[in-house]
Design a protein around this motif. Structure first.
Motif, PDB file in Angstrom:
ATOM      1  N   MET A 408       0.798  -1.023   0.139  1.00 56.54           N
ATOM      2  CA  MET A 408      -0.173  -0.006  -0.125  1.00 56.54           C
ATOM      3  C   MET A 408       0.807   1.392   0.111  1.00 56.54           C
ATOM      4  O   MET A 408       2.128   1.182   0.604  1.00 56.54           O
ATOM      5  N   ARG A 409       0.362   2.313  -0.858  1.00 58.30           N
ATOM      6  CA  ARG A 409       1.110   3.585  -0.804  1.00 58.30           C
ATOM      7  C   ARG A 409       0.073   4.629  -0.770  1.00 58.30           C
ATOM      8  O   ARG A 409      -0.983   4.510  -1.002  1.00 58.30           O
ATOM      9  N   ALA A 410       0.794   5.737  -0.078  1.00 57.38           N
ATOM     10  CA  ALA A 410      -0.104   6.984  -0.147  1.00 57.38           C
ATOM     11  C   ALA A 410       0.463   8.203  -0.365  1.00 57.38           C
ATOM     12  O   ALA A 410       1.614   8.144   0.084  1.00 57.38           O
ATOM     13  N   TYR A 411       0.168   9.222  -0.837  1.00 56.58           N
ATOM     14  CA  TYR A 411       0.858  10.530  -1.154  1.00 56.58           C
ATOM     15  C   TYR A 411      -0.090  11.446  -1.231  1.00 56.58           C
ATOM     16  O   TYR A 411      -1.290  11.507  -1.620  1.00 56.58           O
ATOM     17  N   ALA A 412       0.198  12.942  -1.114  1.00 55.06           N
ATOM     18  CA  ALA A 412      -0.471  14.152  -1.330  1.00 55.06           C
ATOM     19  C   ALA A 412       0.260  14.944  -2.403  1.00 55.06           C
ATOM     20  O   ALA A 412       1.566  15.043  -2.275  1.00 55.06           O
ATOM     21  N   GLU A 413      -0.416  15.547  -3.340  1.00 53.40           N
ATOM     22  CA  GLU A 413       0.252  16.484  -4.266  1.00 53.40           C
ATOM     23  C   GLU A 413      -0.808  17.576  -4.565  1.00 53.40           C
ATOM     24  O   GLU A 413      -2.067  17.178  -4.748  1.00 53.40           O
ATOM     25  N   LYS A 414      -0.379  18.716  -5.046  1.00 53.87           N
ATOM     26  CA  LYS A 414      -1.144  19.789  -5.307  1.00 53.87           C
ATOM     27  C   LYS A 414      -0.362  21.132  -5.908  1.00 53.87           C
ATOM     28  O   LYS A 414       1.014  20.870  -5.670  1.00 53.87           O
ATOM     29  N   ASP A 415      -0.936  21.430  -6.952  1.00 53.57           N
ATOM     30  CA  ASP A 415      -0.209  22.511  -7.582  1.00 53.57           C
ATOM     31  C   ASP A 415       0.257  23.598  -6.656  1.00 53.57           C
ATOM     32  O   ASP A 415      -0.298  24.066  -5.872  1.00 53.57           O
ATOM     33  N   GLY A 416       1.400  23.985  -6.824  1.00 51.60           N
ATOM     34  CA  GLY A 416       2.143  25.035  -6.140  1.00 51.60           C
ATOM     35  C   GLY A 416       2.832  24.466  -4.885  1.00 51.60           C
ATOM     36  O   GLY A 416       3.652  25.125  -4.144  1.00 51.60           O
ATOM     37  N   TYR A 417       2.946  22.869  -4.681  1.00 54.36           N
ATOM     38  CA  TYR A 417       3.516  22.424  -3.433  1.00 54.36           C
ATOM     39  C   TYR A 417       4.364  21.150  -3.878  1.00 54.36           C
ATOM     40  O   TYR A 417       3.892  20.586  -4.906  1.00 54.36           O
ATOM     41  N   ALA A 418       5.388  20.834  -3.221  1.00 48.60           N
ATOM     42  CA  ALA A 418       6.002  19.787  -3.533  1.00 48.60           C
ATOM     43  C   ALA A 418       5.319  18.504  -2.850  1.00 48.60           C
ATOM     44  O   ALA A 418       4.521  18.664  -1.902  1.00 48.60           O
ATOM     45  N   ARG A 419       5.258  17.356  -3.939  1.00 48.15           N
ATOM     46  CA  ARG A 419       4.530  16.115  -3.629  1.00 48.15           C
ATOM     47  C   ARG A 419       5.104  15.482  -2.068  1.00 48.15           C
ATOM     48  O   ARG A 419       6.728  15.602  -2.246  1.00 48.15           O
ATOM     49  N   ILE A 420       4.289  15.139  -1.145  1.00 48.17           N
ATOM     50  CA  ILE A 420       4.775  14.346  -0.192  1.00 48.17           C
ATOM     51  C   ILE A 420       4.141  13.025   0.008  1.00 48.17           C
ATOM     52  O   ILE A 420       3.031  12.861  -0.484  1.00 48.17           O
ATOM     53  N   GLY A 421       4.952  12.145   0.676  1.00 48.72           N
ATOM     54  CA  GLY A 421       4.280  10.700   0.542  1.00 48.72           C
ATOM     55  C   GLY A 421       4.415  10.056   2.006  1.00 48.72           C
ATOM     56  O   GLY A 421       5.243  10.503   2.681  1.00 48.72           O
ATOM     57  N   MET A 422       3.762   9.070   2.133  1.00 54.53           N
ATOM     58  CA  MET A 422       3.728   8.225   3.461  1.00 54.53           C
ATOM     59  C   MET A 422       4.661   6.888   3.545  1.00 54.53           C
ATOM     60  O   MET A 422       4.797   6.189   4.338  1.00 54.53           O
ATOM     61  N   GLY A 423       5.169   6.778   2.403  1.00 54.83           N
ATOM     62  CA  GLY A 423       6.215   5.767   2.141  1.00 54.83           C
ATOM     63  C   GLY A 423       5.069   4.329   1.738  1.00 54.83           C
ATOM     64  O   GLY A 423       4.258   4.665   1.254  1.00 54.83           O
ATOM     65  N   GLU A 424       5.559   3.146   2.237  1.00 55.15           N
ATOM     66  CA  GLU A 424       4.735   2.025   1.912  1.00 55.15           C
ATOM     67  C   GLU A 424       4.791   1.281   3.166  1.00 55.15           C
ATOM     68  O   GLU A 424       4.995   1.357   4.227  1.00 55.15           O
ATOM     69  N   CYS A 425       3.474   0.496   3.140  1.00 53.27           N
ATOM     70  CA  CYS A 425       3.052  -0.604   4.027  1.00 53.27           C
ATOM     71  C   CYS A 425       2.833  -1.623   3.489  1.00 53.27           C
ATOM     72  O   CYS A 425       1.932  -1.958   2.650  1.00 53.27           O
ATOM     73  N   ARG A 426       3.688  -2.529   3.474  1.00 49.61           N
ATOM     74  CA  ARG A 426       3.873  -3.892   2.870  1.00 49.61           C
ATOM     75  C   ARG A 426       4.114  -5.200   3.880  1.00 49.61           C
ATOM     76  O   ARG A 426       4.499  -4.894   5.107  1.00 49.61           O
ATOM     77  N   ALA A 427       3.291  -6.237   3.267  1.00 49.00           N
ATOM     78  CA  ALA A 427       3.773  -7.368   4.275  1.00 49.00           C
ATOM     79  C   ALA A 427       3.318  -8.884   3.169  1.00 49.00           C
ATOM     80  O   ALA A 427       2.552  -8.594   2.403  1.00 49.00           O
ATOM     81  N   THR A 428       4.093  -9.741   3.526  1.00 45.02           N
ATOM     82  CA  THR A 428       3.836 -10.782   2.694  1.00 45.02           C
ATOM     83  C   THR A 428       3.305 -12.129   3.697  1.00 45.02           C
ATOM     84  O   THR A 428       3.434 -12.058   4.518  1.00 45.02           O
ATOM     85  N   ILE A 429       2.140 -12.619   3.079  1.00 41.94           N
ATOM     86  CA  ILE A 429       1.372 -13.901   3.578  1.00 41.94           C
ATOM     87  C   ILE A 429       2.224 -15.080   3.577  1.00 41.94           C
ATOM     88  O   ILE A 429       2.584 -15.421   2.374  1.00 41.94           O
ATOM     89  N   VAL A 430       2.372 -15.695   4.873  1.00 43.93           N
ATOM     90  CA  VAL A 430       2.911 -16.919   5.019  1.00 43.93           C
ATOM     91  C   VAL A 430       1.981 -18.039   5.387  1.00 43.93           C
ATOM     92  O   VAL A 430       1.215 -17.658   6.312  1.00 43.93           O
ATOM     93  N   GLY A 431       2.370 -19.377   5.198  1.00 41.24           N
ATOM     94  CA  GLY A 431       1.546 -20.316   5.545  1.00 41.24           C
ATOM     95  C   GLY A 431       1.890 -20.636   7.225  1.00 41.24           C
ATOM     96  O   GLY A 431       3.089 -20.320   7.857  1.00 41.24           O
TER      97      GLY A 431
END
Length: 431
Positions: A408-431
């Protein structure tokens, strides 16, 4: 309500002597989120994301590199950020001081030794999480899920009057990158009145959510007014609240989620502050015609009450990774899909006198956009498992299989401002 305002730290033309920060999609100098990290042979400590690096705040403190802020740096360098974000105004002040130092070439020689390549760090949960509450603010998700069980009446009567939530399990919240073990539990009998099945979940799902962190708390019996609620928010991260749909379908009545939700929740490691998000505040979407007005204790200025954040969820399978294929995007949508605002969640949570604490985690609930391609979970994408999702390599999915990685990724962007992000939220399913 007090809004965090834009200032010189949001100047899109500001650049850092940390070259990788300039134009970085997540961590330019206009962001500066806080987190907790460690390196080989050293213990966990506070840091700030800047470009492809983590600024080690303990080293900044030990080197006496920023004047007049030793107390702030001291708390920000702890192995948990609870005490730091409990300080009124402290995070805002330190972020501004770090912005000044990271944009001033005269600090470069002394401070660049405090930079640790992000590829070399292990991230940890940013807070000691005492309590976790998951809300149900995504109205399109609520309609979709309700339609699976009650096609003629998908929303229960209370939904548009009261923010619905449940208390989750804080001990099983994991930082991004931690494997998630497939849960085992009881599942609904194949026939009415039969014996329930028992075994690993066959309908394991993700939920695309955002995490709202509590900074300053409140005393027991002393509710937080909705107009002051944002002063109690430390910042925002990404949240994946995993769900075992087959376990959930059998156990949820009459008291709601239990084992279907308590095996794991995954959160991204960086806390993006309310200050960094100031340019990206937006109006809360208007309620549909005929919807009830919130009760007085939930009414507040809606003109900047929402967050203009875009979210997406992607998947990779073992076969995709072996072939070197890029992750496949399953869905995307905005955080404005929330029916209730972050301030309303905090005001409602505390209205009965509940004492919120620094580091408490509030999940938004699954955020579905209401448009095709904006479903925030597999149970929606597959219409309860009736449809199959085809991946670019020909593989098919209804629910998650062992070895699947959800990103999962998330970010914010808007004209006139630098885009910023939250990085990533990741995980692998194991049995």
């Amino acid at each position: 309500m007090t809004h965090h305002t834009t200032d010189h730290t949001h100047d899109m033309n500001a650049t850092s002597w940390v070259e990788s920060a300039n134009g970085h999609p997540d961590f330019p100098v206009q962001n500066l989120p806080f987190g907790v990290f460690s390196t080989d042979g050293e213990d966990a400590r506070g840091g700030v994301a800047i470009g492809d690096y983590v600024l080690d705040l303990r080293n900044v403190l030990d080197g006496d590199l920023i004047e007049d802020d030793r107390d702030l740096l001291h708390y920000a360098s702890f192995a948990t950020l609870n005490d730091f974000f409990a300080m009124p105004g402290g995070p805002s002040e330190l972020r501004a001081k770090l912005f000044a130092a990271l944009t001033d070439e005269s600090y470069k020689a002394a401070m660049e030794v405090c930079l640790v390549p992000m590829a070399d760090v292990q991230m940890h949960l940013p807070f000691q999480i005492h309590d976790y509450t998951d809300f149900y603010t995504g109205i399109h998700h609520a309609v979709n899920i309700g339609s699976l069980f009650r096609p003629d009446n998908p929303l229960l009567p209370n939904y548009k009057h009261v923010p619905i939530g449940y208390h989750g399990r804080s001990s099983s919240i994991c930082v991004s990158g931690t494997d998630v073990k497939r849960p085992t539990g009881q599942q609904k009998p194949a026939e009415e009145g039969g014996t329930p099945e028992f075994g690993p979940s066959k309908r394991l799902d993700y939920e695309l959510e955002m995490a709202i962190w509590v900074g300053q708390g409140n005393d027991l019996g002393d509710p937080i007014p909705v107009g002051e609620a944002e002063q109690h928010i430390a910042g925002i991260s990404i949240l994946n609240d995993w769900s075992a749909r087959d376990i959930q379908a059998w156990e949820y009545q009459p008291l709601g989620p239990f084992l279907a939700k308590n095996f794991a929740s995954t959160v991204s490691p960086w806390v993006v502050t309310m200050d960094a998000l100031a340019p990206f505040r937006t109006a809360q979407p208007a309620r549909a015609e005929g919807d009830p007005e919130p009760l007085p204790y939930l009414q507040h200025d809606m003109s900047h009450a929402a967050f203009g954040i875009q979210m997406e969820v992607l998947i990779t399978t073992p076969k995709m990774r072996e072939a070197g294929a890029e992750p496949h995007r399953l869905s995307h949508g905005p955080m404005t899909a929330m029916y209730w605002t972050a301030a309303q969640l905090i005001a409602h949570h505390s209205v009965g006198g509940c004492n919120m604490q620094p580091g408490d985690l509030l999940g938004t609930g699954t955020l579905t956009s209401g448009e095709d391609g904006g479903e925030g979970s597999l149970i929606e994408l597959t219409e309860g498992g009736k449809k199959t999702i085809s991946l670019p390599n020909g593989e098919e999915r209804k629910f998650l299989e062992d070895g699947d990685e959800v990103i999962m990724r998330a970010y914010a962007e808007k004209d006139g401002y630098a885009r910023i992000g939250m990085g990533e939220c990741r995980a692998t399913i194991v049995g």
